[in-house]
Scaffold this motif. Sequence first.
Motif, PDB file in Angstrom:
ATOM      1  N   UNK A   1       7.596   5.584  -5.142  1.00 32.66           N
ATOM      2  CA  UNK A   1       7.546   5.308  -3.705  1.00 32.66           C
ATOM      3  C   UNK A   1       6.170   5.014  -3.174  1.00 32.66           C
ATOM      4  N   UNK A   2       5.140   5.247  -3.970  1.00 33.89           N
ATOM      5  CA  UNK A   2       3.781   4.958  -3.511  1.00 33.89           C
ATOM      6  C   UNK A   2       3.616   3.460  -3.261  1.00 33.89           C
ATOM      7  N   UNK A   3       4.280   2.631  -4.066  1.00 33.84           N
ATOM      8  CA  UNK A   3       4.163   1.184  -3.900  1.00 33.84           C
ATOM      9  C   UNK A   3       5.141   0.627  -2.868  1.00 33.84           C
TER      10      UNK A   3
ATOM     11  N   UNK B   1      -0.311   6.586   3.321  1.00 38.47           N
ATOM     12  CA  UNK B   1      -1.530   5.940   3.780  1.00 38.47           C
ATOM     13  C   UNK B   1      -2.754   6.791   3.449  1.00 38.47           C
ATOM     14  N   UNK B   2      -3.860   6.166   3.067  1.00 40.41           N
ATOM     15  CA  UNK B   2      -5.074   6.935   2.789  1.00 40.41           C
ATOM     16  C   UNK B   2      -5.562   7.663   4.034  1.00 40.41           C
TER      17      UNK B   2
ATOM     18  N   UNK C   1       5.458  12.447  -8.195  1.00 37.49           N
ATOM     19  CA  UNK C   1       4.687  11.564  -7.314  1.00 37.49           C
ATOM     20  C   UNK C   1       3.280  12.082  -7.044  1.00 37.49           C
ATOM     21  N   UNK C   2       3.065  13.380  -7.213  1.00 38.72           N
ATOM     22  CA  UNK C   2       1.756  13.951  -6.881  1.00 38.72           C
ATOM     23  C   UNK C   2       0.611  13.303  -7.654  1.00 38.72           C
ATOM     24  N   UNK C   3       0.884  12.818  -8.865  1.00 35.24           N
ATOM     25  CA  UNK C   3      -0.187  12.204  -9.659  1.00 35.24           C
ATOM     26  C   UNK C   3      -0.693  10.904  -9.033  1.00 35.24           C
ATOM     27  N   UNK C   4       0.114  10.300  -8.161  1.00 36.38           N
ATOM     28  CA  UNK C   4      -0.288   9.057  -7.510  1.00 36.38           C
ATOM     29  C   UNK C   4      -0.995   9.294  -6.169  1.00 36.38           C
ATOM     30  N   UNK C   5      -0.885  10.491  -5.628  1.00 37.60           N
ATOM     31  CA  UNK C   5      -1.403  10.731  -4.281  1.00 37.60           C
ATOM     32  C   UNK C   5      -2.897  11.029  -4.326  1.00 37.60           C
ATOM     33  N   UNK C   6      -3.649  10.005  -4.727  1.00 33.40           N
ATOM     34  CA  UNK C   6      -5.100  10.057  -4.792  1.00 33.40           C
ATOM     35  C   UNK C   6      -5.663   9.030  -3.829  1.00 33.40           C
ATOM     36  N   UNK C   7      -6.820   9.308  -3.304  1.00 31.67           N
ATOM     37  CA  UNK C   7      -7.407   8.404  -2.317  1.00 31.67           C
ATOM     38  C   UNK C   7      -7.653   7.010  -2.888  1.00 31.67           C
TER      39      UNK C   7
ATOM     40  N   UNK D   1      -5.947   5.531  -5.264  1.00 32.96           N
ATOM     41  CA  UNK D   1      -4.654   4.868  -5.406  1.00 32.96           C
ATOM     42  C   UNK D   1      -4.142   4.396  -4.053  1.00 32.96           C
ATOM     43  N   UNK D   2      -4.223   5.251  -3.045  1.00 32.44           N
ATOM     44  CA  UNK D   2      -3.717   4.894  -1.727  1.00 32.44           C
ATOM     45  C   UNK D   2      -4.545   3.787  -1.077  1.00 32.44           C
ATOM     46  N   UNK D   3      -5.856   3.793  -1.332  1.00 32.66           N
ATOM     47  CA  UNK D   3      -6.688   2.698  -0.824  1.00 32.66           C
ATOM     48  C   UNK D   3      -6.301   1.386  -1.493  1.00 32.66           C
TER      49      UNK D   3
END
Length: 323
Positions: A210-212, A217-218, A237-243, A245-247
């Motif tokens: 769902x990140x993509x 949002x960052x 999903x937590x592995x994707x919730x990095x600044x 990645x979100x940027x």
Amino acid sequence: MKYRRLGRSGLKVSEIGLGSWLTYGSATAEETAHDCIRRAYELGINFFDTSNSYPGAEEVLGRGLNAYPRSSYVLATKLFFPQGPGPNDRGLSRKHIMEQCEASLKRLGTDYIDLFQCHRFDPDAPIDETLRALDDLTAQGKILYAGVSEWSAGQIAEAASIGKSLNLRPLISNQPIYNMFERYIEREDVIRQCESAGMGLVVFSPLAQGVLTGKYKPGQAIPRDSRAANDQTNFVINSYLREDVLACTAKLAELAGELGYTLSQFALAWVLRQPQVSSAIIGSSRPAQIEENLKAIELSLSDDVLARTEDILSAVSGFAPMR
């Protein structure tokens, strides 16, 4: 809808498939799950994927598909992970394969499984034992085809070689994780080895849980109704919730907007650019999500767009193979 052959087989699957991991049988009510299955079927999706390790998913999917002619869809499930406390309640031994095929048939409410997949590689089971069991199930008509999930290039090559030497029916698919961030199948030669073995790829998590979709949002709080806010589903999903990645996703969303598409449509089209990918498996908790995602099959990405995408993605690293 568009369809692609699954590897070297004659089986055709929809470019977008519907999966049930972390959704049906757990986080999503059964009525809603059936609404999603119904809309997917109406829109031409014919590939439906599940596993015996997804709690309640096989039963929910089976009941949802029961309304349609059995020959009109491709039903896929998997086995490997523990189904009980005993030493033989897991893995890819002949005993476990035979028993779990019967159990999945009962849960799915069907006479046969179109695609029966080994959910992971089992170092404790001889590959020839696993392949012979799958071949016997095919001869019995309980499964039509066999595949694997998250096997390495070396494991796929070894299985193909052993199967050929024993004159067994070949494996036709591999189901790895694949999205703009998780790209180990490119680096580790999995795509090329699958092509060599005549296996198609039915990839999962093409939208990076769902990140993509661009919903995260960052610098902003996680939406309350999102997968990341649900304790049943946020462990992946937590592995994707990095600044970083979100940027990156914010920049990708801008590029997708230039093309007149949403980020999720763009991300799915990016996955489907690979000719060895037969189907990209999405998850959905609302029919509208399926309708939006299916527009990805209309999008063709130019070399310039792909180059710009690589420039954006170069700012993110550190994702490892899912094992």
